[in-house]
Scaffold this active site. Structure first.
Site, mmCIF file in Angstrom:
data_model
loop_
_atom_site.group_PDB
_atom_site.id
_atom_site.type_symbol
_atom_site.label_atom_id
_atom_site.label_comp_id
_atom_site.label_asym_id
_atom_site.label_seq_id
_atom_site.Cartn_x
_atom_site.Cartn_y
_atom_site.Cartn_z
ATOM 1 N N THR A 60 0.870 -1.179 0.000
ATOM 2 C CA THR A 60 0.000 0.000 0.000
ATOM 3 C C THR A 60 0.907 1.229 0.000
ATOM 4 O O THR A 60 2.071 1.143 0.413
ATOM 5 C CB THR A 60 -0.881 0.036 1.259
ATOM 6 N N GLU A 76 -5.656 -3.851 -0.900
ATOM 7 C CA GLU A 76 -6.056 -4.981 -0.053
ATOM 8 C C GLU A 76 -7.167 -5.825 -0.677
ATOM 9 O O GLU A 76 -7.463 -6.908 -0.193
ATOM 10 C CB GLU A 76 -6.552 -4.461 1.312
ATOM 11 N N TRP A 85 -20.910 15.497 10.020
ATOM 12 C CA TRP A 85 -19.876 15.178 9.052
ATOM 13 C C TRP A 85 -20.147 15.865 7.715
ATOM 14 O O TRP A 85 -21.259 15.846 7.208
ATOM 15 C CB TRP A 85 -19.806 13.663 8.813
#
Ligand code: ADP
Length: 546
Positions: free
Chosen positions: A185, A334, A448
């Protein structure tokens, strides 16, 4: 009672054997470091990968050994993809765009004793080679008479060794759970982590990626291999293309608009993938330099974008400029990466204009094999109602169970769910709407704000080439959005005009507290906005920290 069907293992060797048998003469085109194009085909790649396996074995490589590569999207790299993996070794692709210390860390952590490097990337290896004590052999992906000057002694010329090698016969019989490739990654936070794919996960992922409601790749396609072979196996394209017999076009290191356009035009490319920033560059070049008649001659039909949210403006630009269907896919290193792909449902096929863009601007639906779940902070599953957003989890046979070096299952929960650290909604039809990475979401007064939605709204403004929204500490609201804009050349836009424009797209309390025009925006080595740098740079901009 057990079924009575054959237990043939799913391996990359069986894949390249099939490609040679079923579509051996289908062309593979590759740009050399000197800019020239060279041509091969699946039969030749199959033969040369057997020689590559013999050459690496002669250098002392054993099954299970990691073979590192530091290379562009070129024929030798493709030959290594099969020569290494089908022989039971593990292909460890390393991203040359990372910092020297990250490259050193990744090669060392992977444990390779042999590294294969493109000639023009030797200068990246030179400063770190002394700190890579395990490396015993360095193979340069050129002929002896093309070998560049280097401070590294005993360099091995790939082409000469491969030409001299006796191709191995049948590939060794491998268990399909054998490791095939290792990819790290990008490590925007902490050290990069290794994801170790198996032959089985690679082949199952390839089947899923080819399916009609996935990327619908076929023998009628000419694929531009735009995503790098050193990032998530280029989304599996070297495998899917071999599976279906697509023509493959590899751009080498020349990723500028003119070079990519030349390949699209001259090679009749029908299909490609990539991060949105790449396609903005290519479309900008085409808009400025290619006549309407010549645009109409391009055969490009579909482009899948992922790795970062695709702005609606880019989907519309593809449609209006080239008549191309631009779809989105979501995934991570992943997850191999293909997990969700956006294809309209039968009930949506009549949609036009904005209504169709609304569908295409989502990350799409899970392909068979991948399961999605969204959770609240307490770990409870949230409904798929398109309203509630939560942390996204994923599981499936091509999803990681543990990072390289950890025991199997160490990095997922007891039910196999992997944390993606993405925040998303899922609607009743199963479409994924990614709102943010968990660390990028803006927490304003307990609510948010989605940086992706704000960026999307900003890039819908014609003056804007690229937008980044970051949460900046704020004395009253904890965090507030700051909008940074890179404009098209010669354009200008004032803050009040931009806020007016945004007010038509998002709730009033989402409007950024400030709008700044910048010359450039920082990106990671894989083309994502580097928000950590922006957050650090503008930490004090709204007076939130003293
Ligand atoms: P990294 O090493 O940066 O995690 P990856 O390529 O594995 O590199 O990145 C995966 C991440 O990229 C996802 O978790 C998600 O945040 C982002 N991403 C991928 N595809 C999309 C998409 N279509 N829309 C929005 N974000 C995406």
């Amino acid at each position: 009672m057990l079924g009575l069907m054959q237990q043939q293992q799913l391996t990359t060797g069986s894949l390249i054997d099939h490609a040679a048998r079923a579509h051996g003469l289908t062309e593979i085109v590759s740009r050399r470091p000197d800019g020239q194009l060279e041509r091969s085909n699946w039969a030749e790649v199959s033969m040369r990968s057997r020689k590559v396996a013999a050459m690496l074995t002669a250098l002392g490589a054993q099954p299970g050994d990691r073979i590192a590569t530091l290379a562009w999207n070129r024929l030798p790299h493709l030959e290594l993809y099969y020569g290494v993996t089908a022989a039971g070794m593990v292909l460890h692709t390393v991203n040359p765009r990372l910092f020297a210390e990250q490259i050193r860390y990744i090669v060392e952590h992977g444990g390779a004793r042999i590294i294969c490097v493109d000639p023009d990337l030797l200068p990246i290896l030179e400063p770190v080679i002394a700190d890579l004590p395990r490396i015993e052999a360095i193979v340069v992906l050129c002929a002896a008479d093309e070998m560049p000057e280097s401070s590294i002694p005993h360099l091995i010329a790939y082409h000469d060794r491969v030409a001299a090698a006796d191709p191995i016969g049948a590939w060794p019989a491998l268990d399909e759970n054998t490791a095939s490739s290792l990819c790290y990654t990008s490590g925007t936070t902490g050290n990069p982590k290794g994801v170790l794919y198996s032959h089985r996960s690679t082949l199952l992922h390839a089947y899923a990626a080819c399916a009609a409601d996935s990327m619908a790749l076929s023998a009628r396609d000419t694929v531009l291999l735009a995503p790098p072979l050193f990032h998530v196996n280029a989304w599996g394209l070297p495998f899917t293309s071999a599976m279906v017999g697509a023509k493959l076009v590899m751009p080498g290191s020349a990723m500028d608009g003119a070079s990519i356009h030349q390949l699209l035009r001259d090679e009749g490319v029908t299909f490609s993938l990539g991060v949105p920033t790449l396609w903005f560059t290519v479309l900008d070049y085409i808009a400025r330099n290619v006549s309407e008649d010549d645009r109409a001659k391009l055969k490009l039909d579909r482009v899948f974008m992922g790795g970062a949210a695709t702005p609606r403006a880019l989907i519309e630009l593809f449609r209006d400029l080239l008549g191309v269907k631009a779809n989105q896919a979501w995934g991570m290193t992943e997850t191999s990466p293909v997990s969700t792909v956006c294809q309209p449902l039968a009930s949506q096929m009549h949609l036009e204009g904005d209504a169709m863009t609304d569908v295409l601007a989502t990350q799409g639906r899970a392909v068979f094999g991948v399961e999605l779940r969204i959770e609240n902070a307490a770990g409870e599953a949230l409904p798929h109602d398109g309203a509630e957003s939560g942390l996204l989890k994923v599981r499936g046979p091509w999803v990681l169970s543990a990072y390289y070096g950890n025991p199997a299952g160490a990095d997922v929960d007891a039910d196999g769910w992997l944390d993606t650290w993405d925040v998303a909604k899922i609607d009743a039809d199963g479409f994924l709407h990614l709102t943010d990475r968990a660390k990028d979401v803006i927490k304003s007064g307990g609510e948010w704000i989605s940086s992706i939605d704000l960026e999307n709204a900003a890039t819908a403004h014609p003056a804007v080439a690229e937008a980044a929204v970051v949460g900046v500490p704020h004395p009253r609201w904890q965090e507030r959005p700051l909008l940074l804009l890179r404009l098209h050349p010669g354009e200008s836009v004032e803050k009040p005009a931009m806020l007016d424009h945004l007010a038509g797209h998002v709730a009033k309390w989402w409007l950024p507290d400030d709008v700044l025009v910048v010359d450039d925006l920082p990106h990671t080595a894989t083309g994502k906005l580097l928000k950590t740098v922006l957050r650090a740079r503008y930490r004090e901009h709204l007076g939130g920290v003293g």
